[in-house]
Design an enzyme around this catalytic site. Structure first.
Site, PDB file in Angstrom:
ATOM      1  CB  THR A 255      -1.242   0.109   1.026  1.00  0.00           C
ATOM      2  OG1 THR A 255      -1.632  -1.227   0.956  1.00  0.00           O
ATOM      3  CG2 THR A 255      -1.673   0.824   1.406  1.00  0.00           C
TER       4      THR A 255
ATOM      5  CB  SER B 218      -8.005  -1.259  -2.862  1.00  0.00           C
ATOM      6  OG  SER B 218      -8.373  -0.897  -1.440  1.00  0.00           O
TER       7      SER B 218
ATOM      8  CD  GLU C  41      -2.616  -9.987   2.993  1.00  0.00           C
ATOM      9  OE1 GLU C  41      -2.566  -8.815   3.914  1.00  0.00           O
ATOM     10  OE2 GLU C  41      -2.300  -9.909   1.309  1.00  0.00           O
TER      11      GLU C  41
END
Length: 383
Positions: free
Chosen positions: A129, A135, A246
């Site tokens: 990030t 995103s 994840e």
């Protein structure tokens, strides 16, 4: 609740070992961890001694190479029962970064980093990030430019990085081919001791004070060929391949966290008296708790099926996205109602329910926001 069929005797024995480790090494010190805003290195090293950090790492590098994602899930569930910060910090290490180092690294890289990864002397983070990208991973600006004398020169910054304040090794996504969106991104392993690497002060978060979160800076960091993880310009594909793990890990963690606090709230509703009776016996509260228990159990059934799919190597990115956003939504709904059931006490930091409520809000944002998850699902529907 109905019997869960996901786990077998080996997993249950492993759960007992994890629970014993938590009772001895973590639970007595949770308040201290929150006050100091960090998980001490001794905790990592103790987890390493018990073999909890190298579940996916080959034995030759110090891991246990369990070959069964259910062991990851058990560890995540037990950590989440303590608090979400502990689970998120450790999961980034063993459940998120681990697969990158095991599946994408060279034998030399494995020999260099994995023994320390397993014994807790090397704590890891992953830096995707950025302040301007969020995103949209394909829009990242951190760059790695070929150096005249070989290797790359890394420049840029990352934000909201879990373990960022203490990590010794960080997997960094950087652009290696300009103006190419996702097709020109590569992954590099950056060691915290490298010249040009620095960290900002720990970020002041609403919740999860134990999880050190920081902004990272790269100012002409010289990377050798030996710091490239995976294939050149193949980083975006690598991330898309490994993100489902994840996300199912996040779903497992979020749900276990919510279920623990819900169980504690049910006990509170049995003991807390108002108007001469237990507050759980009021029809509204009784119906509410019935709804929350049912919703968590139904969600558990779906998440367990996704874990089973991950074990078989069949979990799709779409199903992982469904599990991630739904579990995060359920978690936040459950905890909000739990705070309400505690009344004014639910707003006091001395109560676990208040801390859990604050800790959980970010789960609808990280590992891909819930809106991004719905977009993934919507594309699969043809929209």
């Amino acid at each position: 609740m109905i019997d869960r069929t996901l786990y077998e005797d080996d997993h249950n024995a492993f759960r007992s070992s994890v629970a014993q480790f938590i009772r001895r090494s973590i639970s007595p010190n949770v308040d201290e961890h929150a006050a100091s805003k960090r998980i001490p290195r001794e905790v990592w090293q103790d987890a390493g001694k018990h073999g909890f950090l190298g579940l996916e790492v080959p034995e030759e590098y110090g891991g246990s190479e369990a070959g069964d994602y259910r062991f990851n899930a058990v560890l995540l569930e037990e950590l989440a029962k303590v608090n979400l910060a502990l689970a998120s910090s450790m999961s980034i290490h063993f459940d998120v970064v681990g697969p990158y180092l095991v599946k994408l690294s060279t034998p030399e890289q494995r020999k260099r980093w994995l023994p320390g990864f397993c014994d807790g002397s090397i704590v890891t983070a992953i830096a995707m990030t950025e302040p301007s990208a969020g995103s949209d991973l394909a829009a990242l600006r951190t760059s790695a430019v070929k150096a005249p004398n070989g290797g790359w020169i890394l420049n840029g910054s990352k934000i909201f990085i879990t373990n960022g304040g203490s990590a010794d090794l960080i997997i960094v996504a950087a652009r290696t081919t300009p103006d190419s969106r996702g097709k020109g991104i590569s992954l590099f392993a950056v060691e915290a001791s490298m010249p040009g690497f620095s960290r900002g002060t720990p970020l002041d978060k609403v919740g999860q004070p134990e999880a050190d979160t920081a902004e990272l800076y790269f100012d002409n960091v010289h990377l050798t060929e030996g710091h490239l993880i995976g294939s050149l310009d193949g980083g975006f594909g690598h991330m898309m391949q490994l993100l489902p793990q994840e996300r199912i890990g996040a779903a497992v963690t979020n749900l276990a966290h919510a279920r623990q606090i819900l169980d504690e709230t049910i006990e509170y509703a049995r003991d807390r008296q108002a108007f001469g009776q237990a507050i759980g016996s009021f029809q509204h509260n009784k119906f509410l708790l019935a709804e929350l228990v049912t919703k968590t159990e139904v969600t558990q059934a779906y998440v367990d099926q996704c874990v089973a799919g991950q074990v078989r190597g069949e979990l799709s990115a779409v199903d992982a996205a469904k599990a991630k956003w739904w579990a995060a939504d359920v978690q936040n709904e459950v905890l909000d109602h739990c705070v309400q059931l505690y009344g004014g006490y639910g707003f006091m930091n001395e109560y676990r329910v208040a801390r859990a409520w604050k800790d959980a809000r970010v789960t609808k944002i990280w590992a891909g926001s819930n809106e991004i998850m719905k977009n993934i699902i919507g594309r699969d529907l043809g929209f």
